[in-house]
Scaffold this motif. Sequence first.
Motif, PDB file in Angstrom:
ATOM      1  N   HIS A   1       3.377 -17.676  -9.754  1.00 25.99           N
ATOM      2  CA  HIS A   1       3.346 -18.097  -8.335  1.00 25.99           C
ATOM      3  C   HIS A   1       2.312 -19.203  -8.106  1.00 25.99           C
ATOM      4  CE1 HIS A   1       5.943 -14.739  -7.965  1.00 25.99           C
ATOM      5  NE2 HIS A   1       4.990 -13.834  -8.156  1.00 25.99           N
ATOM      6  N   ASN A   2       1.174 -19.088  -8.755  1.00 18.65           N
ATOM      7  CA  ASN A   2       0.147 -20.142  -8.643  1.00 18.65           C
ATOM      8  C   ASN A   2       0.689 -21.480  -9.120  1.00 18.65           C
ATOM      9  OD1 ASN A   2      -2.415 -18.949  -7.771  1.00 18.65           O
ATOM     10  ND2 ASN A   2      -2.065 -17.594  -9.511  1.00 18.65           N
ATOM     11  N   ARG A   3       1.349 -21.448 -10.259  1.00 20.91           N
ATOM     12  CA  ARG A   3       1.829 -22.701 -10.851  1.00 20.91           C
ATOM     13  C   ARG A   3       2.938 -23.328 -10.008  1.00 20.91           C
ATOM     14  NH1 ARG A   3       3.870 -21.699 -16.262  1.00 20.91           N
ATOM     15  NH2 ARG A   3       3.791 -19.453 -15.966  1.00 20.91           N
ATOM     16  N   VAL A   4       3.821 -22.445  -9.510  1.00 21.96           N
ATOM     17  CA  VAL A   4       4.951 -22.906  -8.708  1.00 21.96           C
ATOM     18  C   VAL A   4       4.453 -23.586  -7.435  1.00 21.96           C
ATOM     19  CG1 VAL A   4       6.691 -21.910  -7.160  1.00 21.96           C
ATOM     20  CG2 VAL A   4       6.710 -21.304  -9.580  1.00 21.96           C
ATOM     21  N   ILE A   5       3.464 -22.983  -6.773  1.00 21.54           N
ATOM     22  CA  ILE A   5       2.907 -23.546  -5.527  1.00 21.54           C
ATOM     23  C   ILE A   5       2.161 -24.850  -5.829  1.00 21.54           C
ATOM     24  CG2 ILE A   5       1.189 -23.154  -3.693  1.00 21.54           C
ATOM     25  CD1 ILE A   5       3.335 -21.270  -3.062  1.00 21.54           C
ATOM     26  N   LYS A   6       1.412 -24.837  -6.885  1.00 21.80           N
ATOM     27  CA  LYS A   6       0.642 -26.020  -7.266  1.00 21.80           C
ATOM     28  C   LYS A   6       1.566 -27.218  -7.533  1.00 21.80           C
ATOM     29  CE  LYS A   6      -3.378 -26.861 -10.142  1.00 21.80           C
ATOM     30  NZ  LYS A   6      -3.992 -26.504 -11.417  1.00 21.80           N
ATOM     31  N   ASN A   7       2.718 -26.934  -8.102  1.00 25.87           N
ATOM     32  CA  ASN A   7       3.673 -28.007  -8.421  1.00 25.87           C
ATOM     33  C   ASN A   7       4.572 -28.359  -7.234  1.00 25.87           C
ATOM     34  OD1 ASN A   7       2.660 -28.158 -10.963  1.00 25.87           O
ATOM     35  ND2 ASN A   7       4.294 -27.001 -11.938  1.00 25.87           N
ATOM     36  N   LYS A   8       4.290 -27.756  -6.078  1.00 30.35           N
ATOM     37  CA  LYS A   8       5.059 -28.044  -4.861  1.00 30.35           C
ATOM     38  C   LYS A   8       6.567 -27.875  -5.052  1.00 30.35           C
ATOM     39  CE  LYS A   8       1.674 -31.161  -2.714  1.00 30.35           C
ATOM     40  NZ  LYS A   8       0.568 -30.346  -3.077  1.00 30.35           N
ATOM     41  N   GLU A   9       6.949 -26.827  -5.757  1.00 34.25           N
ATOM     42  CA  GLU A   9       8.384 -26.536  -5.926  1.00 34.25           C
ATOM     43  C   GLU A   9       8.980 -26.143  -4.590  1.00 34.25           C
ATOM     44  OE1 GLU A   9      10.026 -26.958  -8.609  1.00 34.25           O
ATOM     45  OE2 GLU A   9       8.585 -26.866 -10.266  1.00 34.25           O
ATOM     46  N   LYS A  10      10.275 -26.369  -4.443  1.00 29.22           N
ATOM     47  CA  LYS A  10      10.957 -25.988  -3.181  1.00 29.22           C
ATOM     48  C   LYS A  10      11.501 -24.566  -3.268  1.00 29.22           C
ATOM     49  CE  LYS A  10      11.844 -30.240  -0.969  1.00 29.22           C
ATOM     50  NZ  LYS A  10      11.183 -31.175  -1.894  1.00 29.22           N
ATOM     51  N   ASN A  11      11.784 -24.127  -4.491  1.00 29.33           N
ATOM     52  CA  ASN A  11      12.337 -22.786  -4.706  1.00 29.33           C
ATOM     53  C   ASN A  11      11.644 -22.101  -5.864  1.00 29.33           C
ATOM     54  OD1 ASN A  11      14.766 -22.871  -2.915  1.00 29.33           O
ATOM     55  ND2 ASN A  11      15.193 -24.646  -4.212  1.00 29.33           N
TER      56      ASN A  11
ATOM     57  N   GLN B   1      19.842 -13.706 -11.581  1.00 29.03           N
ATOM     58  CA  GLN B   1      18.693 -14.360 -10.941  1.00 29.03           C
ATOM     59  C   GLN B   1      18.860 -14.359  -9.434  1.00 29.03           C
ATOM     60  OE1 GLN B   1      18.774 -18.310 -12.874  1.00 29.03           O
ATOM     61  NE2 GLN B   1      16.796 -17.740 -13.737  1.00 29.03           N
ATOM     62  N   LYS B   2      17.762 -14.432  -8.715  1.00 32.78           N
ATOM     63  CA  LYS B   2      17.812 -14.583  -7.261  1.00 32.78           C
ATOM     64  C   LYS B   2      16.833 -15.675  -6.866  1.00 32.78           C
ATOM     65  CE  LYS B   2      18.358 -13.559  -2.897  1.00 32.78           C
ATOM     66  NZ  LYS B   2      19.597 -13.662  -2.156  1.00 32.78           N
ATOM     67  N   LYS B   3      17.356 -16.641  -6.116  1.00 30.34           N
ATOM     68  CA  LYS B   3      16.513 -17.755  -5.676  1.00 30.34           C
ATOM     69  C   LYS B   3      15.797 -17.383  -4.378  1.00 30.34           C
ATOM     70  CE  LYS B   3      18.235 -22.179  -6.075  1.00 30.34           C
ATOM     71  NZ  LYS B   3      19.052 -23.296  -5.540  1.00 30.34           N
ATOM     72  N   VAL B   4      14.562 -17.830  -4.230  1.00 27.64           N
ATOM     73  CA  VAL B   4      13.794 -17.605  -2.992  1.00 27.64           C
ATOM     74  C   VAL B   4      13.228 -18.958  -2.546  1.00 27.64           C
ATOM     75  CG1 VAL B   4      11.695 -16.522  -2.056  1.00 27.64           C
ATOM     76  CG2 VAL B   4      13.183 -15.219  -3.577  1.00 27.64           C
ATOM     77  N   LYS B   5      13.430 -19.271  -1.282  1.00 25.64           N
ATOM     78  CA  LYS B   5      12.916 -20.559  -0.741  1.00 25.64           C
ATOM     79  C   LYS B   5      11.398 -20.500  -0.582  1.00 25.64           C
ATOM     80  CE  LYS B   5      15.867 -23.508   1.865  1.00 25.64           C
ATOM     81  NZ  LYS B   5      17.241 -23.062   2.029  1.00 25.64           N
ATOM     82  N   ILE B   6      10.733 -21.590  -0.927  1.00 23.86           N
ATOM     83  CA  ILE B   6       9.282 -21.650  -0.704  1.00 23.86           C
ATOM     84  C   ILE B   6       9.031 -22.461   0.574  1.00 23.86           C
ATOM     85  CG2 ILE B   6       7.063 -22.344  -1.658  1.00 23.86           C
ATOM     86  CD1 ILE B   6       8.288 -22.169  -4.422  1.00 23.86           C
TER      87      ILE B   6
END
Length: 194
Positions: free
Chosen positions: A127-137, A157-162
């Motif tokens: 989660h840290n890495r995903v947020i840091k990389n400004k991912e959309k999902n 898999q299940k996609k979740v919007k950030i």
Amino acid sequence: MKKLNGSNLVKTAVFISGSGTNLNSLIKFSYTHKSPIKIKYVISDNINANGLNIAKKFNIKNKFYDFKKNKNVEKKILGELKKNNIKFICLAGFMKILSKNFIYKFKGQIINIHPSLLPQYKGLNTHNRVIKNKEKNSGCTVHFVNSRLDSGKIILQKKVKILKKDTPKSLSRKILKEEHILYPKAILKIFSSL
Ligand code: GRF
């Protein structure tokens, strides 16, 4: 995976290390009439894992194994699983990496849940890495376990919007909620495709 026959539920062990919320959802699922599995054993590498309390609450056999002190720990676990006729293993927040030998012994019979959209963001602190990389999902994945970390065949898999306001903590909460739905679905998928 061995074919299910008749009313035989697949004797399953869940391996945990922490809070055990996925364990809780798997136990609840296992009590429904559509479940192909019966959870017979909970194994933890952490003596303080809350998941052990959940196992106790549901009267499920449970055991702590000290991976640090015990050299032959996998051998002991394999013996215990054999003795209890366990045919299927769900890793649910289990923080140890199992050896090639262990995985080979349960070839195609171990699955795991990971809090990212694999093959992206394998490993820890997703989660840290995903947020840091400004991912959309982001999301979660249930996959078979092979000898490479978070790399086995994907089951679901299940996609979740950030959202802009999401933090690693809020994202983790949102994804964990989806994990609790996805894990049982993935088990149904595996066994219904036989
Ligand atoms: C989950 O996010 C799981 O995907 C990851 O560790 C966390 C375990 O949570 N591997 P819990 O112990 O099931 O509450």
